[in-house]
Design a protein around this motif. Structure first.
Motif, mmCIF file in Angstrom:
data_model
loop_
_atom_site.group_PDB
_atom_site.id
_atom_site.type_symbol
_atom_site.label_atom_id
_atom_site.label_comp_id
_atom_site.label_asym_id
_atom_site.label_seq_id
_atom_site.Cartn_x
_atom_site.Cartn_y
_atom_site.Cartn_z
ATOM 1 N N CYS A 61 0.842 -1.194 0.000
ATOM 2 C CA CYS A 61 0.000 0.000 0.000
ATOM 3 C C CYS A 61 0.882 1.252 0.000
ATOM 4 N N ALA A 62 0.637 2.144 -0.967
ATOM 5 C CA ALA A 62 1.432 3.384 -1.089
ATOM 6 C C ALA A 62 0.859 4.519 -0.255
ATOM 7 N N GLY A 63 0.044 4.194 0.738
ATOM 8 C CA GLY A 63 -0.502 5.234 1.611
ATOM 9 C C GLY A 63 -1.777 5.818 1.049
ATOM 10 N N SER A 64 -2.209 6.884 1.665
ATOM 11 C CA SER A 64 -3.432 7.544 1.186
ATOM 12 C C SER A 64 -3.169 8.164 -0.175
ATOM 13 N N ASP A 65 -4.216 8.238 -0.992
ATOM 14 C CA ASP A 65 -4.108 8.842 -2.321
ATOM 15 C C ASP A 65 -3.813 10.343 -2.177
ATOM 16 N N ILE A 66 -2.729 10.774 -2.765
ATOM 17 C CA ILE A 66 -2.300 12.167 -2.593
ATOM 18 C C ILE A 66 -3.247 13.128 -3.322
ATOM 19 N N GLY A 67 -3.883 12.648 -4.369
ATOM 20 C CA GLY A 67 -4.916 13.462 -5.033
ATOM 21 C C GLY A 67 -6.062 13.745 -4.070
ATOM 22 N N ASP A 68 -6.429 12.737 -3.276
ATOM 23 C CA ASP A 68 -7.478 12.931 -2.266
ATOM 24 C C ASP A 68 -7.023 13.913 -1.185
ATOM 25 N N PHE A 69 -5.734 13.829 -0.813
ATOM 26 C CA PHE A 69 -5.199 14.790 0.175
ATOM 27 C C PHE A 69 -5.405 16.214 -0.336
ATOM 28 N N LEU A 70 -5.086 16.400 -1.630
ATOM 29 C CA LEU A 70 -5.202 17.753 -2.200
ATOM 30 C C LEU A 70 -6.662 18.206 -2.212
ATOM 31 N N VAL A 104 3.863 2.340 2.410
ATOM 32 C CA VAL A 104 4.151 3.761 2.659
ATOM 33 C C VAL A 104 3.027 4.378 3.493
ATOM 34 N N GLY A 105 3.376 5.307 4.361
ATOM 35 C CA GLY A 105 2.378 6.039 5.134
ATOM 36 C C GLY A 105 1.509 5.077 5.931
ATOM 37 N N ILE A 106 0.203 5.162 5.702
ATOM 38 C CA ILE A 106 -0.714 4.290 6.445
ATOM 39 C C ILE A 106 -0.467 2.813 6.109
ATOM 40 N N THR A 127 7.536 6.161 6.019
ATOM 41 C CA THR A 127 6.492 7.077 6.505
ATOM 42 C C THR A 127 6.977 8.520 6.267
ATOM 43 N N PRO A 128 6.844 8.992 5.021
ATOM 44 C CA PRO A 128 7.396 10.314 4.668
ATOM 45 C C PRO A 128 6.458 11.464 5.041
ATOM 46 N N PHE A 129 5.902 11.412 6.254
ATOM 47 C CA PHE A 129 4.881 12.407 6.630
ATOM 48 C C PHE A 129 5.419 13.831 6.560
ATOM 49 N N THR A 130 6.560 14.065 7.206
ATOM 50 C CA THR A 130 7.021 15.460 7.300
ATOM 51 C C THR A 130 7.412 16.000 5.924
ATOM 52 N N ARG A 246 4.945 15.512 -10.859
ATOM 53 C CA ARG A 246 6.369 15.157 -11.032
ATOM 54 C C ARG A 246 6.655 14.481 -12.360
ATOM 55 N N LYS A 247 5.636 13.886 -13.004
ATOM 56 C CA LYS A 247 5.924 13.204 -14.268
ATOM 57 C C LYS A 247 5.573 14.053 -15.483
ATOM 58 N N THR A 248 5.046 15.262 -15.222
ATOM 59 C CA THR A 248 4.604 16.075 -16.375
ATOM 60 C C THR A 248 5.720 16.995 -16.861
HETATM 61 N N1 COA Z 1 -1.284 8.789 -4.151
HETATM 62 C C1 COA Z 1 -1.624 8.928 -5.443
HETATM 63 N N2 COA Z 1 -0.994 8.266 -6.448
HETATM 64 C C2 COA Z 1 0.016 7.456 -6.104
HETATM 65 C C3 COA Z 1 0.439 7.292 -4.778
HETATM 66 C C4 COA Z 1 -0.262 7.993 -3.760
HETATM 67 N N3 COA Z 1 0.027 7.863 -2.477
HETATM 68 N N4 COA Z 1 1.462 6.424 -4.760
HETATM 69 C C5 COA Z 1 1.691 6.069 -6.036
HETATM 70 N N5 COA Z 1 0.825 6.695 -6.849
HETATM 71 C C6 COA Z 1 0.702 6.558 -8.319
HETATM 72 C C7 COA Z 1 1.794 7.322 -9.040
HETATM 73 O O1 COA Z 1 1.455 8.694 -9.171
HETATM 74 C C8 COA Z 1 1.800 6.598 -10.346
HETATM 75 O O2 COA Z 1 0.697 7.039 -11.121
HETATM 76 P P1 COA Z 1 0.864 7.242 -12.725
HETATM 77 O O3 COA Z 1 1.316 5.910 -13.238
HETATM 78 O O4 COA Z 1 -0.507 7.629 -13.163
HETATM 79 O O5 COA Z 1 1.895 8.311 -12.883
HETATM 80 C C9 COA Z 1 1.523 5.151 -9.961
HETATM 81 O O6 COA Z 1 0.920 5.213 -8.686
HETATM 82 C C10 COA Z 1 2.757 4.307 -9.834
HETATM 83 O O7 COA Z 1 3.663 4.969 -8.964
HETATM 84 P P2 COA Z 1 5.196 5.264 -9.341
HETATM 85 O O8 COA Z 1 5.650 6.412 -8.516
HETATM 86 O O9 COA Z 1 5.350 5.382 -10.819
HETATM 87 O O10 COA Z 1 5.880 3.907 -8.846
HETATM 88 P P3 COA Z 1 7.307 3.724 -8.196
HETATM 89 O O11 COA Z 1 7.471 2.263 -8.013
HETATM 90 O O12 COA Z 1 8.340 4.487 -8.958
HETATM 91 O O13 COA Z 1 7.188 4.415 -6.743
HETATM 92 C C11 COA Z 1 6.184 4.879 -4.611
HETATM 93 C C12 COA Z 1 6.270 3.922 -5.805
HETATM 94 C C13 COA Z 1 5.101 4.379 -3.695
HETATM 95 C C14 COA Z 1 7.536 4.893 -3.878
HETATM 96 C C15 COA Z 1 5.886 6.321 -5.109
HETATM 97 O O14 COA Z 1 4.788 6.256 -5.997
HETATM 98 C C16 COA Z 1 5.544 7.260 -4.012
HETATM 99 O O15 COA Z 1 6.430 7.800 -3.355
HETATM 100 N N6 COA Z 1 4.239 7.486 -3.773
HETATM 101 C C17 COA Z 1 3.783 8.406 -2.764
HETATM 102 C C18 COA Z 1 3.700 7.701 -1.436
HETATM 103 C C19 COA Z 1 3.242 8.651 -0.353
HETATM 104 O O16 COA Z 1 3.882 9.649 -0.098
HETATM 105 N N7 COA Z 1 2.088 8.336 0.267
HETATM 106 C C20 COA Z 1 1.493 9.155 1.279
HETATM 107 C C21 COA Z 1 2.117 8.871 2.587
HETATM 108 S S1 COA Z 1 1.466 9.875 3.884
#
Ligand code: COA
Length: 248
Positions: A61-70, A104-106, A127-130, A246-248
């Motif tokens: 799990c990559a944590g909460s959706d950052i789009g939702d955070f925004l 990540v995160g949660i 847990t990259p909160f800060t 970051r990817k644009t």
């Molecule tokens: N919220 C929204 N989208 C997320 C996400 C998150 N937390 N984590 C990953 N994604 C999306 C990426 O934007 C990407 O979308 P795209 O393909 O449409 O561009 C897709 O998932 C794949 O992620 P990507 O970054 O390409 O994979 P990676 O293997 O290189 O890296 C992570 C994986 C998890 C390390 C990296 O995506 C990341 O750092 N995500 C954020 C994690 C985070 O900070 N979560 C909140 C914690 S409080």
């Protein structure tokens, strides 16, 4: 209902699988709602004796959706994450996690509420909160220092230093480190082992080990207040926007 969370009962074991692999299982609000429902149902069901949280290969799990955070920061969304956290704390059944990759995160902090955690040797915990302008959640500000001591909890929760699987085991977050391909099976076997034990004895033992949960629930509430403020901060908005762009 979406297929981004799959809920399957395997005998007395409920498997809650996060299933949004294209986004590394970042959790959206509908996913939190489904997971909350699945947890509450299992907690109340006499037929379920253990619950497994699982993810996708390479991504727990990559944590909460950052789009939702925004969206939440801009006032367009009322997050329901806290309902999931309350369900996690109040849930009556042993929780097992199968961490097949990044957490990540949660994705990491929810593990502090689990009773048995299996991780892939390739899994990482972060847990990259800060860095996101945020603060620790899920009562991790209380539970992580208890589990691993202040200095290790500080490095993880405040400095955002990731842990490899063996480091997470040494820190007391993980029970077993296994090959990635074996994670789900090993976790399911642990769940079946727990489910085969006398349920009443397991329930009372687990409750005794977990102690008084009021402090945990109170901490979730306190963190929520700060988290809400931090979401609105310039630091957080800039970090969310930078991640999404970051990817644009
Ligand atoms: N919220 C929204 N989208 C997320 C996400 C998150 N937390 N984590 C990953 N994604 C999306 C990426 O934007 C990407 O979308 P795209 O393909 O449409 O561009 C897709 O998932 C794949 O992620 P990507 O970054 O390409 O994979 P990676 O293997 O290189 O890296 C992570 C994986 C998890 C390390 C990296 O995506 C990341 O750092 N995500 C954020 C994690 C985070 O900070 N979560 C909140 C914690 S409080």
């Amino acid at each position: 209902m979406t297929d981004q969370v799959l809920v399957v009962d395997d005998g007395a074991v409920r498997i809650i699988r996060m299933n949004r692999p294209e986004k590394k299982n970042a959790l959206t609000q509908p996913m939190y709602a489904q997971m909350t429902r699945a947890l509450n149902e299992a907690s109340a069901s006499a037929a379920i004796r253990a619950i497994v949280f699982a993810g996708a290969p390479g991504a727990f799990c990559a944590g909460s959706d950052i789009g939702d955070f925004l969206k939440a920061a801009e006032g367009g969304l009322k997050p329901i994450t806290v309902e999931f956290l309350n369900a996690l704390v109040r849930n009556q059944k042993p929780l097992i996690a199968a961490v097949g990759g990044i957490a990540v995160g949660i994705g990491t902090t929810m593990l502090l509420h689990c009773d048995y955690v299996v991780a892939a040797a390739t899994a990482t915990f972060a847990t990259p909160f800060t860095r996101l302008g945020l603060i620790p959640e899920a009562a991790s500000s209380l539970l992580a220092p208890m589990r691993m001591g202040h200095t290790r909890a500080f490095a993880m929760l405040v400095m955002g230093r990731p842990l490899a699987a063996e480091q997470a085991k040494a820190a007391g977050i993980v029970n077993e480190v296994v090959e990635a391909a074996a994670v789900d099976d090993v976790a399911l076997n642990a769940a079946r082992e727990i489910a085969a034990l006398p349920a009443g004895a397991v329930a009372v033992s687990r409750a005794l080990l977990r102690g008084n949960l009021d402090d945990v629930l109170r901490r979730i509430d306190t963190e929520r207040t700060h988290f809400k403020d931090r979401l609105q901060s310039d630091e957080a908005r800039a970090a969310f926007t930078a991640f999404l762009a970051r990817k644009t």
